[in-house]
Design a protein around this motif. Structure first.
Motif, PDB file in Angstrom:
ATOM      1  N   UNK A  89       0.810  -1.215   0.000  1.00 36.88           N
ATOM      2  CA  UNK A  89       0.000   0.000   0.000  1.00 36.88           C
ATOM      3  C   UNK A  89       0.846   1.268   0.000  1.00 36.88           C
ATOM      4  N   UNK A  90       1.931   1.370   0.772  1.00 36.10           N
ATOM      5  CA  UNK A  90       2.759   2.574   0.670  1.00 36.10           C
ATOM      6  C   UNK A  90       3.320   2.797  -0.735  1.00 36.10           C
ATOM      7  N   UNK A  91       3.647   1.716  -1.440  1.00 31.73           N
ATOM      8  CA  UNK A  91       4.111   1.855  -2.825  1.00 31.73           C
ATOM      9  C   UNK A  91       2.980   2.354  -3.721  1.00 31.73           C
ATOM     10  N   UNK A  92       1.775   1.817  -3.511  1.00 31.35           N
ATOM     11  CA  UNK A  92       0.634   2.281  -4.294  1.00 31.35           C
ATOM     12  C   UNK A  92       0.352   3.758  -4.018  1.00 31.35           C
ATOM     13  N   UNK A  93       0.419   4.156  -2.771  1.00 25.51           N
ATOM     14  CA  UNK A  93       0.191   5.546  -2.390  1.00 25.51           C
ATOM     15  C   UNK A  93       1.205   6.471  -3.086  1.00 25.51           C
ATOM     16  N   UNK A  94       2.444   6.033  -3.139  1.00 25.81           N
ATOM     17  CA  UNK A  94       3.477   6.824  -3.828  1.00 25.81           C
ATOM     18  C   UNK A  94       3.226   6.846  -5.336  1.00 25.81           C
ATOM     19  N   UNK A  95       2.748   5.726  -5.881  1.00 27.18           N
ATOM     20  CA  UNK A  95       2.356   5.692  -7.289  1.00 27.18           C
ATOM     21  C   UNK A  95       1.291   6.742  -7.570  1.00 27.18           C
ATOM     22  N   UNK A  96       0.297   6.857  -6.690  1.00 31.83           N
ATOM     23  CA  UNK A  96      -0.790   7.814  -6.915  1.00 31.83           C
ATOM     24  C   UNK A  96      -0.244   9.241  -6.996  1.00 31.83           C
ATOM     25  N   UNK A 110      -9.246   9.538  -7.797  1.00 32.37           N
ATOM     26  CA  UNK A 110     -10.035   8.314  -8.011  1.00 32.37           C
ATOM     27  C   UNK A 110      -9.191   7.092  -7.660  1.00 32.37           C
ATOM     28  N   UNK A 111      -7.931   7.080  -8.112  1.00 28.85           N
ATOM     29  CA  UNK A 111      -7.045   5.963  -7.803  1.00 28.85           C
ATOM     30  C   UNK A 111      -6.846   5.836  -6.291  1.00 28.85           C
ATOM     31  N   UNK A 112      -6.652   6.952  -5.628  1.00 27.16           N
ATOM     32  CA  UNK A 112      -6.449   6.906  -4.180  1.00 27.16           C
ATOM     33  C   UNK A 112      -7.672   6.335  -3.474  1.00 27.16           C
ATOM     34  N   UNK A 113      -8.850   6.765  -3.893  1.00 23.63           N
ATOM     35  CA  UNK A 113     -10.079   6.284  -3.260  1.00 23.63           C
ATOM     36  C   UNK A 113     -10.199   4.766  -3.386  1.00 23.63           C
ATOM     37  N   UNK A 114      -9.951   4.242  -4.598  1.00 30.57           N
ATOM     38  CA  UNK A 114     -10.079   2.800  -4.785  1.00 30.57           C
ATOM     39  C   UNK A 114      -8.943   2.038  -4.110  1.00 30.57           C
ATOM     40  N   UNK A 115      -7.789   2.675  -3.946  1.00 31.00           N
ATOM     41  CA  UNK A 115      -6.720   2.051  -3.187  1.00 31.00           C
ATOM     42  C   UNK A 115      -7.102   1.893  -1.724  1.00 31.00           C
ATOM     43  N   UNK A 116      -7.705   2.929  -1.157  1.00 32.27           N
ATOM     44  CA  UNK A 116      -8.142   2.863   0.238  1.00 32.27           C
ATOM     45  C   UNK A 116      -9.237   1.811   0.414  1.00 32.27           C
ATOM     46  N   UNK A 117     -10.149   1.733  -0.551  1.00 35.84           N
ATOM     47  CA  UNK A 117     -11.214   0.734  -0.473  1.00 35.84           C
ATOM     48  C   UNK A 117     -10.636  -0.678  -0.563  1.00 35.84           C
ATOM     49  N   UNK A 118      -9.647  -0.861  -1.440  1.00 31.70           N
ATOM     50  CA  UNK A 118      -9.035  -2.185  -1.588  1.00 31.70           C
ATOM     51  C   UNK A 118      -8.293  -2.579  -0.316  1.00 31.70           C
ATOM     52  N   UNK A 132      -2.833   2.562   9.882  1.00 32.41           N
ATOM     53  CA  UNK A 132      -2.217   3.683   9.157  1.00 32.41           C
ATOM     54  C   UNK A 132      -0.971   3.189   8.423  1.00 32.41           C
ATOM     55  N   UNK A 133      -0.735   3.710   7.227  1.00 32.76           N
ATOM     56  CA  UNK A 133       0.423   3.272   6.466  1.00 32.76           C
ATOM     57  C   UNK A 133       1.532   4.316   6.506  1.00 32.76           C
ATOM     58  N   UNK A 134       2.722   3.853   6.293  1.00 29.13           N
ATOM     59  CA  UNK A 134       3.880   4.743   6.267  1.00 29.13           C
ATOM     60  C   UNK A 134       3.931   5.460   4.925  1.00 29.13           C
ATOM     61  N   UNK A 135       4.580   6.597   4.891  1.00 31.12           N
ATOM     62  CA  UNK A 135       4.806   7.306   3.633  1.00 31.12           C
ATOM     63  C   UNK A 135       5.989   8.245   3.806  1.00 31.12           C
ATOM     64  N   UNK A 136       6.581   8.608   2.686  1.00 30.24           N
ATOM     65  CA  UNK A 136       7.707   9.534   2.721  1.00 30.24           C
ATOM     66  C   UNK A 136       7.169  10.954   2.853  1.00 30.24           C
ATOM     67  N   UNK A 137       7.628  11.716   3.838  1.00 30.72           N
ATOM     68  CA  UNK A 137       7.074  13.062   4.053  1.00 30.72           C
ATOM     69  C   UNK A 137       7.498  14.041   2.963  1.00 30.72           C
ATOM     70  N   UNK A 138       6.776  15.144   2.929  1.00 26.87           N
ATOM     71  CA  UNK A 138       7.060  16.232   2.000  1.00 26.87           C
ATOM     72  C   UNK A 138       8.485  16.732   2.223  1.00 26.87           C
ATOM     73  N   UNK A 186      11.943  11.569  -4.776  1.00 31.00           N
ATOM     74  CA  UNK A 186      11.510  10.720  -3.666  1.00 31.00           C
ATOM     75  C   UNK A 186      11.951   9.275  -3.961  1.00 31.00           C
ATOM     76  N   UNK A 187      12.587   8.622  -3.022  1.00 24.88           N
ATOM     77  CA  UNK A 187      13.204   7.324  -3.298  1.00 24.88           C
ATOM     78  C   UNK A 187      12.765   6.193  -2.380  1.00 24.88           C
ATOM     79  N   UNK A 188      11.919   6.475  -1.411  1.00 33.09           N
ATOM     80  CA  UNK A 188      11.628   5.459  -0.403  1.00 33.09           C
ATOM     81  C   UNK A 188      10.805   4.292  -0.936  1.00 33.09           C
ATOM     82  N   UNK A 189       9.828   4.560  -1.811  1.00 35.02           N
ATOM     83  CA  UNK A 189       8.909   3.495  -2.209  1.00 35.02           C
ATOM     84  C   UNK A 189       8.895   3.153  -3.697  1.00 35.02           C
TER      85      UNK A 189
END
Length: 262
Positions: A89-96, A110-118, A132-138, A186-189
């Motif tokens: 999921x963190x990789x998908x979030x970064x993809x979005x 739209x992609x984010x919404x369906x990612x959260x639903x999945x 809650x998922x991890x993510x690379x900060x701003x 950004x390189x984390x995910x």
């Protein structure tokens, strides 16, 4: 010699591949589109061709169905990518986030919404509470000069050449400072290869030949992808955004591969 001994065996292999990729039961072959198209070609042939990794193919698919705004494929492929474990999921979030710079924030939302639903559905299936998922900060704030130098350096690293002159607000603030200086950096995910695949699909969907050629040339010159891998990207792209756009992408790839200095 054919790979399959009979039509029935060919169909059985295709249906098994569908279930492996989509993490769901295969539809019954109830018509020409489902049998010869979805099950037969898409899963029985294209997804089984190798060359690209399953992760590569997930990014191509998600970028294409997201660009098309096709709700059912967005829902099913987002779920399948996460359920399979090919993408976290963190990789998908970064993809979005990266996808938003290619197709715009409305399509990315739209992609984010369906990612959260999945993610919620997958947690429910496992009898777990969503976490809650991890993510690379701003990025840390920087003054304008530092930010611009960072964007120029990132562009040169990503394309192997200096950027064009930033003579407009878009060329400077949006493209160099944010897209290259922050998002591409950004390189984390996501890997550089991941971002290249997503960007090629986004530019090809938008039919921006110059941008497509820049990314194809850089992918080859920097050793991120081979010509065979890029040709396979075109085959996969054709399935999700059509043979007409894929033909143009294929022509551009041939031109870049055979004339790298143009």
């Amino acid at each position: 010699m054919a790979e399959w001994a009979s039509r029935e065996e060919r169909l059985a292999v295709a249906r098994a591949e569908y279930e492996h990729i989509m993490q769901a039961a295969s539809p019954d072959p109830s018509g020409a589109y489902i049998e010869s198209g979805v099950i037969g070609y898409v899963f029985g042939e294209m997804w089984r061709r190798g060359v690209l990794t399953p992760r590569d193919r997930r990014w191509i698919t998600l970028a294409c169905v997201g660009a098309a705004g096709a709700i059912t494929p967005i829902e099913t492929h987002t779920y399948a990518a996460l359920k399979s474990g090919d993408i976290t999921y963190p990789e998908f979030d970064e993809f979005v986030l990266h996808f938003g710079t290619q197709a715009g924030w409305p399509k990315a939302s739209v992609m984010q919404m369906y990612g959260m639903m999945a993610a919620f559905k997958i947690a429910q299936e496992a009898g777990e509470e969503p976490k809650p998922h991890d993510y690379e900060p701003w990025a840390e704030p920087a003054d304008d000069g530092v930010r611009r130098r960072r964007g120029v350096a990132a562009y040169e690293e990503i394309h192997g050449a200096p950027p064009p002159s930033a003579s407009t607000a878009f060329g400077g603030r949006a493209r160099l400072d944010y897209l290259y200086g922050e998002v591409w950096s950004r390189q984390k995910y996501l890997t550089r290869r991941d971002r290249r695949i997503i960007s090629i699909c986004g530019a090809a969907w938008s039919t921006i030949d110059e941008q497509v050629s820049e990314h194809l040339r850089a992918a080859l010159a920097l050793g991120e992808m081979t010509r065979d891998e890029l040709e396979e990207l075109v085959v996969h792209f054709a399935v999700y955004l059509g043979w007409n756009l894929a033909r143009r992408l294929d022509d551009l790839l041939v031109r870049v591969a055979e004339n790298p200095d143009l």
